[in-house]
Enzyme design. Structure first.
Site, mmCIF file in Angstrom:
data_model
loop_
_atom_site.group_PDB
_atom_site.id
_atom_site.type_symbol
_atom_site.label_atom_id
_atom_site.label_comp_id
_atom_site.label_asym_id
_atom_site.label_seq_id
_atom_site.Cartn_x
_atom_site.Cartn_y
_atom_site.Cartn_z
ATOM 1 N N ARG A 12 62.375 5.641 75.830
ATOM 2 C CA ARG A 12 62.354 7.283 75.701
ATOM 3 C C ARG A 12 62.668 7.561 73.786
ATOM 4 O O ARG A 12 63.618 7.267 73.374
ATOM 5 C CB ARG A 12 63.947 7.174 76.842
ATOM 6 C CG ARG A 12 64.205 7.661 78.104
ATOM 7 C CD ARG A 12 63.508 8.655 77.451
ATOM 8 N NE ARG A 12 63.646 9.279 79.469
ATOM 9 C CZ ARG A 12 63.294 10.152 80.289
ATOM 10 N NH1 ARG A 12 61.632 10.307 79.670
ATOM 11 N NH2 ARG A 12 63.066 10.470 81.281
ATOM 12 N N PHE A 70 66.880 17.290 78.566
ATOM 13 C CA PHE A 70 66.114 16.497 79.134
ATOM 14 C C PHE A 70 64.198 17.243 78.930
ATOM 15 O O PHE A 70 64.455 18.075 79.536
ATOM 16 C CB PHE A 70 67.189 16.560 80.366
ATOM 17 C CG PHE A 70 66.375 15.231 81.195
ATOM 18 C CD1 PHE A 70 66.112 14.103 80.641
ATOM 19 C CD2 PHE A 70 65.330 15.689 82.145
ATOM 20 C CE1 PHE A 70 65.550 12.862 81.830
ATOM 21 C CE2 PHE A 70 65.141 14.536 83.074
ATOM 22 C CZ PHE A 70 64.842 13.240 82.649
ATOM 23 N N THR A 71 63.935 16.004 79.461
ATOM 24 C CA THR A 71 62.528 16.382 79.819
ATOM 25 C C THR A 71 61.960 17.517 80.798
ATOM 26 O O THR A 71 61.717 18.687 79.951
ATOM 27 C CB THR A 71 62.022 14.822 80.360
ATOM 28 O OG1 THR A 71 62.405 14.896 80.686
ATOM 29 C CG2 THR A 71 61.417 13.992 79.016
ATOM 30 N N PHE A 105 54.470 11.601 79.153
ATOM 31 C CA PHE A 105 54.798 10.570 79.516
ATOM 32 C C PHE A 105 55.066 9.358 80.500
ATOM 33 O O PHE A 105 54.213 8.353 80.995
ATOM 34 C CB PHE A 105 56.885 10.264 79.010
ATOM 35 C CG PHE A 105 57.934 10.538 80.418
ATOM 36 C CD1 PHE A 105 58.120 12.083 79.955
ATOM 37 C CD2 PHE A 105 58.089 10.116 81.027
ATOM 38 C CE1 PHE A 105 58.346 13.294 80.220
ATOM 39 C CE2 PHE A 105 59.081 11.786 82.197
ATOM 40 C CZ PHE A 105 59.331 12.255 81.398
ATOM 41 N N LYS A 160 70.565 10.446 91.768
ATOM 42 C CA LYS A 160 71.234 9.220 90.687
ATOM 43 C C LYS A 160 72.238 9.436 91.741
ATOM 44 O O LYS A 160 72.205 9.060 91.856
ATOM 45 C CB LYS A 160 71.093 9.971 89.637
ATOM 46 C CG LYS A 160 70.099 9.997 88.684
ATOM 47 C CD LYS A 160 68.716 10.824 89.118
ATOM 48 C CE LYS A 160 67.703 11.191 87.795
ATOM 49 N NZ LYS A 160 66.802 12.076 88.869
ATOM 50 N N TYR A 184 63.750 23.647 112.130
ATOM 51 C CA TYR A 184 63.727 24.608 111.143
ATOM 52 C C TYR A 184 64.360 25.617 110.264
ATOM 53 O O TYR A 184 64.726 25.231 108.965
ATOM 54 C CB TYR A 184 62.470 25.714 111.001
ATOM 55 C CG TYR A 184 61.765 25.556 109.705
ATOM 56 C CD1 TYR A 184 60.344 24.995 109.554
ATOM 57 C CD2 TYR A 184 62.593 26.865 109.663
ATOM 58 C CE1 TYR A 184 60.397 25.920 108.100
ATOM 59 C CE2 TYR A 184 61.910 27.470 108.396
ATOM 60 C CZ TYR A 184 60.614 27.322 107.951
ATOM 61 O OH TYR A 184 59.799 27.587 106.820
ATOM 62 N N ASP A 234 74.118 20.548 84.512
ATOM 63 C CA ASP A 234 73.235 19.065 84.846
ATOM 64 C C ASP A 234 73.473 18.659 85.407
ATOM 65 O O ASP A 234 74.491 17.783 84.793
ATOM 66 C CB ASP A 234 72.241 18.965 84.219
ATOM 67 C CG ASP A 234 70.988 18.122 84.660
ATOM 68 O OD1 ASP A 234 71.714 17.517 85.782
ATOM 69 O OD2 ASP A 234 69.778 17.448 83.827
#
Ligand SMILES: Cc1ncc(COP(=O)(O)O)c(C=O)c1O
Length: 471
Positions: A395, A137-138, A462, A271, A85, A228
């Site tokens: 998009r 960005f969303t 979306f 990514k 943990y 980001d």
């Protein structure tokens, strides 16, 4: 009749062929269901590709997020998971990988990128703040808004023009940023929200010169810069390729130099980092780190796992070092570019230059007869699935959502369909099938009428909105 002599792909494009720096050890069968089955599946999904079952998809280009193939080393790392943990050894491997490749002092693990976005937004943004950035960005913008902030787009104008050949369309327009600072005051700007290979602009990079100049400007006003870093390794490849002085530098070094001009970063490790789940927030400011480390136990999990299993952190630590290898990124971006070259050669409008992770079809131009309130990009994604079982995503106006003040649709200049290529998953033959499918839909474009919105959720519509075909 003489037959044309066959040519390799490289020969067709007047260059030497390249190949991926890996071989395939395990395969996952895929199949194309029939046209009537696809018609039923997309209607049941409300013409939203996010609502399709993946079993009904043939080639899945919905996203490059969490869809990469892990290496044998990463799978071996999964077996080395320390599921304690607290204080798992995999956490320390991950911390070391982030520190050595990104150069930040402190790291907090999160379950994925939006977990990290939540932490930084809640820690730094106060109601009434403005957060400038190189295109929204969303999930990033939503977390900034939920914290009481207002996102302000300060990307260069070329980013909004799908045809502009600018090599660094992700750059910040420093004049726009300076004008915002003058208008609202530096005290009301908690940080600049900078993104590598800007997703919503078509995977477009920003240059080292731009981030250096941004650092100077921000230093003059006492404003921090948070990055980001989700696809920053891919951005480093474009700097190596396009920016003077970087051709001989390894991608790993370019990445680290870029990060040195920023105060910290958040990461969707799904990514660049070649894992199916994971993320982190890394910063140089000790107070901010302590704040984030405290918040992570409320929202994600203990500060030494942040929502990931020990084995996930090990695969991620290994993925970080694979992600910055030059031959990997060259092949990855090369595959995206291959698809882009075919479509460009056939006169199909896509965002130029081809970006790092995806091809973006210019739905506004392809369906010039469909007005934006009939969702051209959503329509194109549905048509592509109907034709070939290829899954892509919208998009455009659906992703842009509604203005929180007026409640109206936001109408972005870019109305795009994203064909996102997972890393190390598909072959050149898959890209050929996709290219032919796009061409078929493009050739039949005048027969399509658009969609009507019949349901939308409150947040990030979306993902779950539903549509009907306009008769
Ligand atoms: C540029 C960018 N930032 C942030 C995120 C959010 O990350 P995640 O999906 O891991 O929550 C994504 C993923 O879609 C992204 O593409």
């Amino acid at each position: 009749m003489p037959q044309p002599s066959p040519q390799t792909m490289g020969q067709q494009f007047g260059r030497r062929s390249w190949a991926e720096p890996w071989k395939i050890k395990m395969v996952e069968p895929i199949r194309l269901i029939s046209r009537p089955e696809r018609e039923q599946a997309i209607a049941q999904a409300g013409y939203n590709t996010f609502l399709l079952r993946s079993e009904d998809v043939y080639i899945d280009l919905l996203t490059d997020s969490g869809t990469s193939a892990m290496s044998d080393r990463q799978w071996a790392g999964i077996m080395l998971g320390d599921e304690a943990y607290a204080g798992s050894r995999n956490f320390y491997h991950l911390e070391e990988a982030v520190q050595s490749h990104y150069g930040y002092k402190y790291m907090v693990p999160t379950h994925q990128g939006r977990g990290a976005e939540h932490l930084i937004s809640q820690a730094l943004i106060k109601p009434g703040h403005y957060i400038p950035g190189n295109m929204y960005f969303t999930t990033t913008r939503l977390h900034q808004e939920l914290a009481g902030g207002t996102f302000v787009d300060v990307i260069i104008d070329e980013a909004h023009d799908p045809g502009s050949p600018h090599p660094f369309k992700g750059n910040i327009d420093l004049d726009k940023l300076e004008a915002l600072i003058k208008r609202v005051g530096a005290d009301n700007i908690p940080y600049v929200s900078l993104a590598g290979t800007v997703n919503m602009a078509g995977g477009q990079p920003l240059s080292m010169a731009n981030v250096r100049a941004l650092r100077d400007l921000c230093d003059r006003h006492g404003i921090r810069i948070y990055l980001d870093a989700t696809r920053m390794a891919e951005n480093a490849f474009f700097i190596q390729e396009r920016e003077e002085g970087y051709a001989e530098q390894p991608i790993a070094d370019i990445l680290k130099e870029f990060c040195s001009y920023t105060d910290g970063a958040w990461m969707s490790a799904k990514k660049d980092h070649l894992v199916n789940i994971g993320g982190w927030l890394a910063v140089n400011d000790e107070d901010l780190f302590n704040q984030a480390r405290n918040m992570v136990v409320v929202y994600e999990g203990l500060h030494t796992y942040g929502g990931m299993a020990g084995r996930d952190m090990e695969a991620l630590a290994i993925g970080i070092s694979e992600a910055v290898q030059d031959d990997h990124i060259r092949a990855r971006v090369g595959q995206v570019r291959y698809l882009g070259e075919l479509l460009t050669d056939w006169g199909i409008p896509i965002v130029q230059p081809v970006g790092g992770h995806a091809i973006f079809l210019d739905a506004k131009s392809i369906y010039a007869h469909i007005s934006q309130d009939r969702f051209p990009a959503q329509t194109l994604a549905a048509e592509l699935y109907l034709d070939s079982g290829v899954r892509s995503m919208e998009r455009g106006v659906v992703s842009a959502g509604r203005d929180p003040e007026t409640g109206d649709h936001r109408y972005p200049a870019l109305e795009l369909v994203r064909l996102t290529i997972p890393r190390r998953v598909y072959t050149q033959a898959h890209m050929d099938v996709v290219a032919e499918a796009v061409k078929e839909v493009f050739d039949n474009r005048t027969q399509t009428r658009g969609l009507k919105l019949v349901y939308e959720p409150k947040y990030l519509r979306f993902f779950q909105a539903r549509f009907e075909q306009i008769a």
